[in-house]
Design a protein around this motif. Structure first.
Motif, PDB file in Angstrom:
ATOM      1  N   ASN A   1       7.833  14.735  -2.776  1.00 48.74           N
ATOM      2  CA  ASN A   1       8.092  13.540  -1.993  1.00 48.74           C
ATOM      3  C   ASN A   1       7.813  13.724  -0.486  1.00 48.74           C
TER       4      ASN A   1
ATOM      5  N   GLU B   1       1.566   8.842   6.472  1.00 46.11           N
ATOM      6  CA  GLU B   1       1.528   8.611   7.921  1.00 46.11           C
ATOM      7  C   GLU B   1       0.175   8.958   8.511  1.00 46.11           C
TER       8      GLU B   1
ATOM      9  N   HIS C   1       5.899   7.420  -2.435  1.00 42.20           N
ATOM     10  CA  HIS C   1       6.974   8.146  -1.726  1.00 42.20           C
ATOM     11  C   HIS C   1       8.330   7.481  -1.998  1.00 42.20           C
ATOM     12  N   LYS C   2       8.350   6.148  -1.874  1.00 42.43           N
ATOM     13  CA  LYS C   2       9.611   5.423  -2.056  1.00 42.43           C
ATOM     14  C   LYS C   2      10.096   5.533  -3.504  1.00 42.43           C
TER      15      LYS C   2
ATOM     16  N   GLY D   1      16.353   5.985   3.524  1.00 45.51           N
ATOM     17  CA  GLY D   1      15.007   5.471   3.241  1.00 45.51           C
ATOM     18  C   GLY D   1      15.079   4.086   2.625  1.00 45.51           C
TER      19      GLY D   1
ATOM     20  N   TYR E   1      16.170   1.528   5.161  1.00 46.93           N
ATOM     21  CA  TYR E   1      15.046   1.238   6.069  1.00 46.93           C
ATOM     22  C   TYR E   1      14.079   0.267   5.391  1.00 46.93           C
TER      23      TYR E   1
ATOM     24  N   ARG F   1      15.227   3.896  10.294  1.00 43.45           N
ATOM     25  CA  ARG F   1      14.008   4.702  10.351  1.00 43.45           C
ATOM     26  C   ARG F   1      14.280   6.002  11.109  1.00 43.45           C
TER      27      ARG F   1
ATOM     28  N   HIS G   1      16.418   8.250   8.966  1.00 43.29           N
ATOM     29  CA  HIS G   1      15.634   8.848   7.875  1.00 43.29           C
ATOM     30  C   HIS G   1      14.751   9.972   8.431  1.00 43.29           C
TER      31      HIS G   1
END
Ligand code: HEM
Ligand code: HEM
Length: 392
Positions: free
Chosen positions: A28, A36, A56-57, A112, A115, A147, A150
């Motif tokens: 992850n 990014e 990722h989520k 996460g 966010y 954010r 996280h």
């Protein structure tokens, strides 16, 4: 292989859950950094960024589910005693890191998720249970806080993992004891360790202190986003705008994303008896926000605010089949195109409440010309106004 832990080793359930969490977390983290750093130049690039964030989520949520199962299981189990309890500092640090990892297993997915729920993002969690959370409003300010939490929490998580893995490797290659083996295969060299050496609260307190310090420092120093209250100023005219919001919604990769304009000024002349009038609205766009995609929306590929900082709407007001409509032109992104804005007017003494919605086509304003079809960015943009005015 026994399923339950013994005082000297981990049972099969604890081991399976440990390695499943390790796998999910270790997959992850690179996914977040990959997302990014992927380029965002073309249509296909943006779709790839969104898919990487979605992955990722989704793995993050899966890790959360496994972590909850793991914690519940651990609560019902004896914890194997350290192989070298006499090494007090080492044992304290190893234990503190374990507690820190347990904390991270809860804090990372929760921050996460919060966010995600608070921001106007476009990369969905891949599951059928919806994307919002009860009691978590869409708010740029709240999203910025989650954010930051996280992001900073991930630094403590990575540090804890590095210390944890370094410790495991030290046991395997320097001490050559059975610490790694008892988490890998459940084998143990120590048959007669004293049980219940884990009664001290010190390691848990140490981990708790580290997390509390990190969370309070993040909340204290997190960059606050500018307040989102819209400044509606009135120029001339027989009606003065006292408050209002202008928002716009686009479909980005199938998900509605809403943006907010920072303010506007309006000149309104309206004759209530004849139901006619004129309207001139100036919308300064610097400060426009659109959740996670603000930077792209305001950048050269879309609104290009550096070259087109203002939008203008000029219209005549007339009744058409019982419906008030402002018919005029909108100048946006250096292009001018006709726009009809049907609206509802509720008069209450000296106050007027106006709500309306217009659908624009982004192609009329050459916005996102590089995105020729609707795969990434749909053509319609829905603009919603909601304002209060008083007779001047
Ligand atoms: C165990 C679970 C998780 C771990 C270990 C984790 C880890 C990370 C890391 C290391 C980053 C990069 C942070 C940085 O650049 O400073 C990140 C970013 C991010 N994570 Fe997670 N995450 C997890 C769960 C989630 C979940 C469940 C969601 C949403 C549902 C999520 C959404 C995001 C988003 C949107 C970003 C980008 C932040 C930004 O805009 O910079 N994460 N995560
Ligand atoms: C390659 C990576 C990893 C290795 C080699 C590893 C190795 C180990 C070993 C050998 C133990 C047993 C320690 C003992 O017997 O005293 C352990 C326990 C533990 N590991 Fe890992 N681990 C890894 C990754 C992770 C990750 C990513 C997490 C969580 C984010 C994690 C969380 C834990 C926790 C919480 C314990 C304590 C279990 C308990 O006693 O309740 N580990 N790990």
């Amino acid at each position: 292989m026994p399923r339950a832990n013994s005082p000297t080793s981990y049972g099969s359930v604890a081991r399976a859950l440990h390695w499943l969490t390790a796998l999910l977390i270790l997959a992850n983290i690179p996914l977040a950094f990959l997302a990014e750093n992927l380029s965002r130049g073309t249509d296909a690039d943006v779709a790839r960024v969104a898919a990487t964030y979605s992955l990722h989520k989704t793995t993050g949520i899966a890790a959360f589910a496994v972590a909850l199962a793991r914690i519940l299981w651990a609560l019902s189990q004896t914890r194997p005693a350290p192989l070298h309890p006499e090494r007090r500092v080492e044992t304290l640090l190893a234990e503190a890191v374990h507690w820190s990892l347990y904390a991270a297993l809860l804090i990372m997915p929760v921050t996460g998720w919060l966010y995600h729920a608070a921001s106007a993002g476009f990369a969905p969690i891949w599951w059928p249970f919806g994307q919002s959370l009860p009691f978590v409003p869409k708010s740029d300010d709240l999203a910025a806080q989650f954010r930051a939490l996280h992001g900073w929490s991930s630094k403590l998580l990575v540090l804890s993992i590095l210390a944890h893995v370094a410790g495991a490797l030290k046991h395997a290659f320097i001490d050559r004891d059975g610490t790694l083996a008892r988490m890998v295969s459940g084998r143990t060299q120590a048959a007669n360790l004293p049980a219940a050496t884990y009664t001290s609260l010190r390691p848990a307190s140490l981990a708790l202190l580290a997390w509390a310090a990190l969370i309070s420092a993040t909340l204290a120093f997190a960059p606050a986003t500018p307040p989102q209250t819209v400044t509606a100023t009135s120029a001339t005219g027989n009606w003065a705008v006292t408050a209002g919001t202008v928002t716009f919604t686009s479909k980005i990769i199938g998900t509605d994303v809403t943006g907010t304009l920072p303010g506007f000024s309006a000149t309104i002349n309206y004759d209530e008896t004849r139901k006619t009038g004129t309207l001139a609205v100036t919308l300064p766009l610097a400060g426009l926000t659109m959740g996670a995609v603000t930077q792209q929306a305001t950048g050269p590929d879309f609104l290009d605010l550096a070259h087109n900082p203002t939008a203008l709407f000029r219209a005549g007001i007339a009744e058409q089949g019982g419906q008030l409509v402002a018919t005029g032109t909108l100048t946006l992104h250096g292009r001018t195109a006709p726009v009809d804005l049907p609206f509802t007017l509720i008069l209450d003494g000296k106050q007027a409440h106006v709500t309306g919605q217009a659908t624009l086509d982004r192609r009329d304003f050459a916005i996102g010309s590089a995105y020729a079809d609707e795969t990434t960015l749909a053509f319609p943009v829905i603009v919603t106004i909601d304002l209060t005015a008083s007779r001047s």
